[in-house]
Each structure stands twice: as structure tokens, then as C-alpha cells.
Scaffold this active site. Structure first.
Site, PDB file in Angstrom:
ATOM      1  N   ASN A 136      18.454 -40.794 134.538  1.00 46.81           N
ATOM      2  CA  ASN A 136      17.541 -39.957 133.750  1.00 46.81           C
ATOM      3  C   ASN A 136      17.501 -40.529 132.343  1.00 46.81           C
ATOM      4  OD1 ASN A 136      17.861 -36.661 132.239  1.00 46.81           O
ATOM      5  ND2 ASN A 136      16.024 -37.867 132.528  1.00 46.81           N
ATOM      6  N   GLY A 137      16.302 -40.834 131.888  1.00 48.34           N
ATOM      7  CA  GLY A 137      16.172 -41.395 130.538  1.00 48.34           C
ATOM      8  C   GLY A 137      15.216 -42.561 130.552  1.00 48.34           C
TER       9      GLY A 137
ATOM     10  N   CYS B  12       7.243 -40.605 122.631  1.00 48.65           N
ATOM     11  CA  CYS B  12       8.672 -40.619 122.936  1.00 48.65           C
ATOM     12  C   CYS B  12       8.983 -41.874 123.750  1.00 48.65           C
ATOM     13  CB  CYS B  12       9.057 -39.378 123.753  1.00 48.65           C
ATOM     14  SG  CYS B  12      10.787 -39.409 124.278  1.00 48.65           S
TER      15      CYS B  12
ATOM     16  N   ASP C 122       3.165 -20.441 122.109  1.00 46.19           N
ATOM     17  CA  ASP C 122       3.459 -21.478 123.114  1.00 46.19           C
ATOM     18  C   ASP C 122       4.459 -22.453 122.520  1.00 46.19           C
ATOM     19  OD1 ASP C 122       3.463 -22.658 125.561  1.00 46.19           O
ATOM     20  OD2 ASP C 122       1.409 -23.421 125.477  1.00 46.19           O
ATOM     21  N   ASP C 123       5.100 -23.208 123.413  1.00 50.32           N
ATOM     22  CA  ASP C 123       6.177 -24.087 122.941  1.00 50.32           C
ATOM     23  C   ASP C 123       5.635 -25.280 122.166  1.00 50.32           C
ATOM     24  OD1 ASP C 123       5.289 -24.992 125.662  1.00 50.32           O
ATOM     25  OD2 ASP C 123       6.546 -26.675 125.077  1.00 50.32           O
TER      26      ASP C 123
ATOM     27  N   CYS D 136      17.454 -35.711 118.157  1.00 49.00           N
ATOM     28  CA  CYS D 136      16.363 -36.670 117.955  1.00 49.00           C
ATOM     29  C   CYS D 136      15.098 -35.871 117.695  1.00 49.00           C
ATOM     30  CB  CYS D 136      16.188 -37.543 119.194  1.00 49.00           C
ATOM     31  SG  CYS D 136      14.766 -38.657 119.067  1.00 49.00           S
TER      32      CYS D 136
ATOM     33  N   GLY E   8      11.527 -32.879 137.666  1.00 47.77           N
ATOM     34  CA  GLY E   8      10.782 -33.929 138.341  1.00 47.77           C
ATOM     35  C   GLY E   8      10.261 -33.468 139.675  1.00 47.77           C
TER      36      GLY E   8
ATOM     37  N   TYR F 205      11.035 -27.330 125.434  1.00 53.14           N
ATOM     38  CA  TYR F 205      10.174 -27.254 126.610  1.00 53.14           C
ATOM     39  C   TYR F 205      10.857 -27.599 127.925  1.00 53.14           C
ATOM     40  CZ  TYR F 205       6.491 -28.794 129.853  1.00 53.14           C
ATOM     41  OH  TYR F 205       5.687 -28.984 130.946  1.00 53.14           O
TER      42      TYR F 205
HETATM   43  P1  AMP Z   1      -2.073 -29.197 125.722  1.00 49.68           P
HETATM   44  O1  AMP Z   1      -2.814 -28.030 125.154  1.00 49.68           O
HETATM   45  O2  AMP Z   1      -2.973 -29.969 126.679  1.00 49.68           O
HETATM   46  O3  AMP Z   1      -1.457 -30.021 124.704  1.00 49.68           O
HETATM   47  O4  AMP Z   1      -0.919 -28.600 126.628  1.00 49.68           O
HETATM   48  C1  AMP Z   1       0.067 -27.837 126.042  1.00 49.68           C
HETATM   49  C2  AMP Z   1       0.954 -27.326 127.115  1.00 49.68           C
HETATM   50  O5  AMP Z   1       1.549 -28.443 127.779  1.00 49.68           O
HETATM   51  C3  AMP Z   1       2.068 -26.481 126.568  1.00 49.68           C
HETATM   52  O6  AMP Z   1       2.050 -25.241 127.245  1.00 49.68           O
HETATM   53  C4  AMP Z   1       3.323 -27.230 126.894  1.00 49.68           C
HETATM   54  O7  AMP Z   1       4.287 -26.360 127.440  1.00 49.68           O
HETATM   55  C5  AMP Z   1       2.942 -28.244 127.943  1.00 49.68           C
HETATM   56  N1  AMP Z   1       3.711 -29.520 127.739  1.00 49.68           N
HETATM   57  C6  AMP Z   1       4.806 -29.688 127.020  1.00 49.68           C
HETATM   58  N2  AMP Z   1       5.254 -30.949 127.080  1.00 49.68           N
HETATM   59  C7  AMP Z   1       4.439 -31.615 127.870  1.00 49.68           C
HETATM   60  C8  AMP Z   1       4.387 -32.957 128.321  1.00 49.68           C
HETATM   61  N3  AMP Z   1       5.298 -33.850 127.960  1.00 49.68           N
HETATM   62  N4  AMP Z   1       3.388 -33.306 129.109  1.00 49.68           N
HETATM   63  C9  AMP Z   1       2.463 -32.404 129.477  1.00 49.68           C
HETATM   64  N5  AMP Z   1       2.464 -31.110 129.084  1.00 49.68           N
HETATM   65  C10 AMP Z   1       3.432 -30.696 128.287  1.00 49.68           C
END
Ligand code: AMP
Length: 458
Positions: free
Chosen positions: A102-103, A383, A346-347, A434, A28, A243
């Protein structure tokens, strides 16, 4: 999303909390706050911005005491005001209660309406305030009883630390959505969202606060209470692994780095490609890219370099400079990429917009072919438990097929890790997580429409 810390029986608790929050900064960046008890009274200080921007030596010196809690809050589209910064503090019956959460609660709105009808007056738009009102309502029956009654009512994700004068309390929802761990420092106790905070403080990790547990720490030492008889289905957030959490943390009993590396190995098992090299979009893709390259015995390179020193910028780049914001954070190494076929890891793909710009920049740098592999399945559902995903309309995979997304990103291959592949990377936790953002199978029924302006994501 948010990060929380609790400290008990440690000199200069506010300083210890400050450093703990420092290591949870990734959870945060919008606001930071600390509340501390000096044996007589609770003092607190909160501000907007990063931990290092909010606190300095002088402010911390004015927060003396050995018992403290702290909070960092994630920046969301919702109301970003100091009023909603935590710890949230109230005075009640000569006691001061400070709470950091947190949550995200899923029934906060209806509970708030009930409480307002009973005459409760709310100061903020946070669902965390609902928890405080429910506790205060039953406080005469004793602290543990009051928290148990509140926990019976609230539904959703909550990892909470609370200061009630000289008592530190931690409690966690029965599904265990968000992480929360207990550590020991010089005979005192530390509670933190992630274990990386213990490492920074040289504290010893003892155990996780169990799902459904209330842990009370006072002059009698720590005492645990489990108000729920029935054991609920565990629902640890798998996105913490993918992530959110720091790779050097151990959450839900597993190290985040190693899970991410396994996600990369699973990606290779499912989608074995060859190319000139494997590269991540740093930092979120780093560990899975290492796993993918190692499993496929492929060269690994950092094809784009991340600038770690970007603060907030209020300057909107003009149309001419539209790649500025992307290049400010990630800049391709042209000499490495030019003429090459690359596998980019990427994640996750959320809206698709950041990825489109990043891919465009590596193509402008001369990449001959781009294969883009994602370490989780398509994100199709919002979520309700604390991760700040956009609405269903904005999630690219909720509205478009994988082939449509591939065309939109203008790449040669797009591959998402399967649900089974992702679950196998968390091994024995596979039936305790989850996965609602991928499957729509919410561990708690979500009845009401989600209003972000009310239920601030923490
Ligand atoms: P996008 O291509 O705009 O969907 O952005 C993807 C990137 O945003 C990835 O590199 C993720 O690591 C990152 N990301 C992951 N979770 C979130 C989230 N909750 N809000 C914004 N960006 C995120």
C-alpha cells in the site's frame, strides 16, 4: 490506494484474511487477492472485483495454511488488469515470495531502469515489483539485510506485508505515510492497514508497525529491526483522516471518527453560520457535520439519503438522465429540504464535478440557500504517495479562486477549513503529517514527472 493484511499462526488463515480484507474493502475495490503458506508451499488466488466477488467458500478451502497475506486494490484510471492485482508472487531459489503493498514509490521508474539494465525482467507495470526485485537481489545476505538494502533504495510511501515461505514480514517507510498496525488473535498475529480489521476478527490491537520498522514473524515469534539510523521527518497522510480511512479505525494513534468530528468543530469556530439545519453529503461528510452542528447548537438532518447497494454500472446515463448517477447514490429528501436554508458539509472538493451535481440536486429539491463547507483547505497539488488525486490540471482549486469555485457551484457560501484549523484537529500529530496536497511542500523531493500508467496508485 490499497488495503493489506498479514496473518501468522492462525488456523484457516485465508478465511481470516478474507474477512480482514472485507473490512478494508473501502481501501480498494478493483481487485482482491490472498497468498497462503501451508507449511510446504505458497498458494495464491487473485481476481478482479470486490472481495466477496473474488472469493467463495470453495476457493478459500483450496487455500489451506496458517500464514497468509491479502490485498485489495483501488480502482484507478491506469491499467486495471489481473496482472497488476496483488499479492505479487515470484519463485526464487526454491522459495516463494508474495508481497502486498500500500503506497506509492516516487523513484520506481529510475530504479526499474537500473534493474532492467542489470538484466532483471519485469512481469507487471507495478512499482511494487521493483521492491521484490531489490529484495531478491540481496536475499543471499539474509532476509532482513535484503529488505534493509531495498528500503535504502526505495523512496516514497510503502506499507508492505510479505510472505517468504513460512515467514511473515511487515515493513513501513521511515516517514510512515500509510497506516499499518499489529494485532493478536488467539496467540497468532494479524497485521492490517486499519484497526477496523481487528475489530471484525475480534483481534486485540497491540501497536502500530513503526515508521522505518521491519517486523519479522516466524517460529521464534516477532522480531523488530530498524535499519535507518537517522530519524526522518514523519509524514502521516492527513487525507487518511479526512476521507480515506474508516471512521471506526484508529490510525497513527488517533480515532478517525473523532478527528473528523473535531474538523467539523473547527469549521464552526472559523465559519459560524446559522441556517435551518446542517446536513452532510454522506458518508464522507457525516462526522464533521455532527461536529459542526454540535458546536453551533444547530439542528442536524440527513438531507440526502445514500443508497449503499450500488455496484459497478456500465450503463452511461443519457443526457436526459444526466442526474441519474448522482441520484443513484444520493437522493435528496424533498419534503425536508424544500424552502430551507441549509449548511452542507463535505470532506473535500477534488474536481468539483460531483459536488456541482449534488448541489444541483438539492437545489432542484427546493433548497432556498446553500452554504457549502469543506473540512480541509483547497486541494491544489497532486499526491505522489498513494492517494488517487487527479493531475494538477483537474484539481479545481489549482486553477480557480474560491470565488470562482463558489460561482461554478452556484452556492451562497463556500468555505474551506484553514490549514491551521485542519492541523489543530489532529492535535499532537500536527507536525507529523503530510499536507503536500494542500501546500505543495512534499516531504520527499519528487523529481520525476508522475506517470500513473507506470506508478499504479495503491
Ligand atoms: P468532486 O466534487 O468531484 O470534487 O467530488 C468530491 C467528492 O469526492 C467528495 O465527497 C469526496 O469525499 C470525494 N473524494 C475524496 N477524495 C477523492 C479522490 N481521491 N478521488 C475521488 N473522489 C474523492
Amino acid at each position: 490506494m490499497c488495503g493489506i493484511i498479514g496473518v501468522y499462526g492462525v488456523p484457516s488463515a485465508s478465511k481470516v484474511t478474507f474477512f480482514g480484507l472485507y473490512s478494508l474493502q473501502h481501501r480498494g475495490q478493483e481487485s482482491a487477492g490472498i497468498a497462503v503458506f501451508d507449511g510446504k508451499q505458497v498458494r495464491h488466488y487473485r481476481g478482479m472485483g470486490l472481495v466477496s466477488e473474488v472469493f467463495d467458500e470453495k476457493i478459500l478451502q483450496e487455500l489451506p495454511g496458517e500464514i497468509a497475506i491479502g490485498h485489495v486494490r483501488y480502482s484507478t484510471a491506469g491499467s486495471s488488469t489481473i496482472i497488476n492485482a496483488q499479492p505479487f508472487c515470484v519463485n526464487y531459489a526454491k522459495k516463494t515470495i508474495a508481497l502486498a503493498h500500500n503506497g506509492n514509490l516516487v523513484n520506481a521508474e529510475s530504479l526499474r531502469c537500473e534493474l532492467e539494465e542489470e538484466g532483471h525482467i519485469f512481469q507487471t507495470t507495478m512499482d511494487s515489483e521493483v521492491i521484490v526485485h531489490l529484495i531478491v537481489k540481496h536475499l543471499k545476505e539474509g532476509l532482513v539485510e535484503a529488505i534493509s538494502k531495498a528500503m535504502e533504495k526505495i523512496k516514497g510511501a510503502y506499507s508492505v506485508v510479505m510472505l517468504v515461505d513460512g515467514t511473515l514480514v511487515a515493513f513501513r517507510d521511515p516517514q510512515g505515510f500509510r497506516p499499518l498496525s499489529l494485532g493478536m488473535l488467539n496467540g497468532g498475529y494479524i497485521i492490517a492497514s486499519e484497526t477496523c480489521a481487528f475489530d471484525l476478527l475480534s483481534a486485540e490491537y497491540l501497536r502500530d508497525i513503526a515508521p522505518g520498522e521491519i517486523l519479522v514473524i516466524d517460529e521464534n515469534g516477532p522480531q523488530s529491526f530498524f535499519p535507518f539510523e537517522k530519524r526522518e521527518r514523519l509524514a502521516h497522510c492527513i487525507f487518511e483522516f479526512i476521507y480515506f480511512a474508516r471512521p471506526d479505525s484508529t490510525i497513527f494513534g488517533k480515532n478517525v471518527y473523532l478527528v473528523r468530528k473535531r474538523l467539523g468543530e473547527k469549521l464552526y469556530e472559523e465559519c459560524p453560520l446559522t441556517a435551518d439545519f446542517v446536513m452532510p453529503f454522506p458518508d464522507s461528510g457525516n462526522y464533521a457535520a455532527i461536529g459542526y452542528a454540535a458546536e453551533g447548537r444547530l439542528p442536524f438532518e440527513f438531507g440526502v439519503i445514500r443508497n449503499h447497494y450500488i455496484g459497478r454500472t456500465f450503463i452511461q446515463p443519457s443526457e436526459k438522465l444526466r442526474d441519474l448517477s448522482v441520484r443513484m447514490k444520493l437522493n435528496p429528501v424533498k419534503e425536508l429540504i424544500r424552502g430551507k436554508e441549509v449548511i452542507v458539509i463535505d470532506d473535500s472538493l477534488v474536481r468539483g464535478t460531483t459536488s456541482k451535481n449534488r448541489i444541483r440536486s438539492i437545489k432542484l429539491a427546493g433548497a432556498r440557500a446553500v452554504h457549502f463547507l469543506i473540512t480541509c483547505p483547497p486541494l491544489r497539488f497532486p499526491c505522489f504517495f498513494g492517494i488517487d488525486f487527479p493531475s494538477k490540471q483537474e484539481l479545481i482549486a489549482a486553477k480557480h479562486s474560491i470565488e470562482e469555485i463558489r460561482k461554478f457551484l452556484d452556492i451562497d457560501t463556500l468555505y474551506y477549513l484553514s490549514l491551521e484549523g485542519m492541523l489543530s484537529a489532529v492535535e499532537d500529530l500536527s507536525d507529523k503529517v503530510c499536507t503536500a496536497c494542500f501546500t505543495g511542500d512534499y516531504p520527499i523531493p519528487v523529481h520525476q514527472p508522475f506517470r500513473k500508467d507506470f506508478a499504479e496508485v495503491k
